[in-house]
Design a protein around this motif. Sequence first.
Motif, PDB file in Angstrom:
ATOM      1  N   ARG A  24      26.314 -25.938 110.254  1.00 40.30           N
ATOM      2  CA  ARG A  24      27.754 -26.067 110.444  1.00 40.30           C
ATOM      3  C   ARG A  24      28.364 -26.792 109.277  1.00 40.30           C
ATOM      4  O   ARG A  24      29.443 -26.430 108.823  1.00 40.30           O
ATOM      5  N   ARG A  34      30.962 -25.529 106.729  1.00 42.52           N
ATOM      6  CA  ARG A  34      32.315 -26.384 106.624  1.00 42.52           C
ATOM      7  C   ARG A  34      32.565 -26.463 104.928  1.00 42.52           C
ATOM      8  O   ARG A  34      33.693 -26.182 104.273  1.00 42.52           O
ATOM      9  N   ALA A  73      33.715 -23.079 103.515  1.00 42.19           N
ATOM     10  CA  ALA A  73      34.954 -22.848 104.028  1.00 42.19           C
ATOM     11  C   ALA A  73      36.006 -23.385 103.237  1.00 42.19           C
ATOM     12  O   ALA A  73      37.102 -22.909 103.077  1.00 42.19           O
ATOM     13  N   LEU A  98      44.809 -26.058 113.197  1.00 46.45           N
ATOM     14  CA  LEU A  98      43.697 -26.285 114.057  1.00 46.45           C
ATOM     15  C   LEU A  98      42.422 -25.592 113.504  1.00 46.45           C
ATOM     16  O   LEU A  98      41.550 -26.093 113.384  1.00 46.45           O
ATOM     17  N   HIS A  99      42.811 -24.528 113.000  1.00 47.01           N
ATOM     18  CA  HIS A  99      41.792 -23.408 112.459  1.00 47.01           C
ATOM     19  C   HIS A  99      41.368 -24.145 111.058  1.00 47.01           C
ATOM     20  O   HIS A  99      40.006 -24.305 111.252  1.00 47.01           O
ATOM     21  N   SER A 102      39.239 -27.131 111.980  1.00 42.91           N
ATOM     22  CA  SER A 102      37.840 -26.815 112.767  1.00 42.91           C
ATOM     23  C   SER A 102      36.831 -26.335 111.595  1.00 42.91           C
ATOM     24  O   SER A 102      35.730 -26.431 111.892  1.00 42.91           O
ATOM     25  N   ARG A 103      37.265 -25.437 110.607  1.00 45.45           N
ATOM     26  CA  ARG A 103      36.337 -24.647 109.747  1.00 45.45           C
ATOM     27  C   ARG A 103      36.076 -25.792 108.551  1.00 45.45           C
ATOM     28  O   ARG A 103      34.754 -25.291 108.013  1.00 45.45           O
ATOM     29  N   GLY A 104      36.773 -26.326 108.133  1.00 46.88           N
ATOM     30  CA  GLY A 104      36.720 -26.999 106.595  1.00 46.88           C
ATOM     31  C   GLY A 104      36.210 -28.591 106.682  1.00 46.88           C
ATOM     32  O   GLY A 104      35.575 -28.942 107.713  1.00 46.88           O
TER      33      GLY A 104
END
Lengths: 317, 117
Positions: free
Chosen positions: A6, A10, A13, A66-67, A70-72
């Motif tokens: 993850r 991240r 991303a 939010l996206h 969550s991803r970065g």
Amino acid sequence: MSAMRRLLARVSAFFQGRELDADLDEELAAHVELAVEENLKQGMSAQETRRKALVSLGRKEAAKELHRDSRGLPALEAILQDLRFAFRILAKRPWLTTMVVLVLAAGIGVNTTVFTLFNALYIRGLPFPDGNRVLFVENNNLTKNQQRMRTSYPDFADWRAEVRAFADLGSFSHAAFNLSDDSAAPASPTTRFVSSTSRRFSAAISSPKRTSPARTGSYCSATASGKIATAETRKSLTKPCVSTSGCTRSSVSCLPASTSPLRPSSGFRSLPKATGSNATPAGWVFLDALPTAPLSPAPRRVGPARQQTAARVPRYE
Amino acid sequence: MSRKKLDLLQGTLDVMVLQTLAVMGSLHGYGIARRIEQISGNEVLLNQGTIYASLVRLQQRGWISAKWGTSANNRKAKFYSITKRGTKQLAVEAADWKRLAGVMGRMLALSSEDVDS
């Protein structure tokens, strides 16, 4: 494993923000279209279906935010945002920025200068190997409570020959010169010497002193540690710096050379005067907490014998 | 007046998405959101936009995979499906949730008589 994967995702991303944003935009648009399609099938009006689809999706910007979180790497992104903001503000006020930069530059410059001086004078010590072990030896008259008196040259010669507490001893001098006026005499020149050797030493000594007749038979003791020691001395034999009965009234103290001119008595302690026979040390002044070694007879001669002595001196690290 | 919808607990959405994909196979974001709403009987307050944050989280953990494709009506959409690791993870999470649900059930069934005896 999953956490590691993850984290890597991240980080990657974080560097692909724009593409991922575009991808999400496309996905959200598709979402709305799919919703519209389904609502149309249920017989809603075209306008109503779109409104309903948008409502159930929620605020688009919030979804994107939010996206991203969550991803970065949201914390890093926030810092970068702050930095960008800071630079924008600085660019907007060039005069203020210039002033601040100048003030900071001056402040840092002054600080660096002062620290450089302080470091050279107090922290780094003298520019010799083990410069912190270089000591300043001086004569004190305990009865008259006189400190930092000059040392007679014969005293110095004796110490140099016989005091085994030091790897070597040296002396230095101040001299006044008259450079401009032929008729004027130099103002009261005094002499000091400075040593040049740097043998390691650490020992204690009780050395018999036989300098001026007044001191014959009396004993002085000094305990010290250091590498090079300097002794102030006065050239004249006719004016011994210790005016009465020699060592019974005098002592030798040793100071770290770098601190000596400013803090002449730091780290020193006088012991009570001993009474009685010649063999008893009359006055002691020694450095606290420095290593000492058993007393041993001092060699009588300067030269090869002396060097031998230095080689035998125990080493303390 | 309709009942107030339930807020989703932290972490529940991810499990719901995993379960939906495990059962339904490949599905796009809208489909997943609709399915969850339907199964919950509209009891859960689901902001459909939040599903995409959940999807990217699961994707980064390697529990689901994503691929652009076309829907039944020939519309372009991103389709998600559960991976092998995702299936394993789902089993773990499901067991945890069942245990927690069991505990909550027992707690709430507790009556004063049980305590006295």
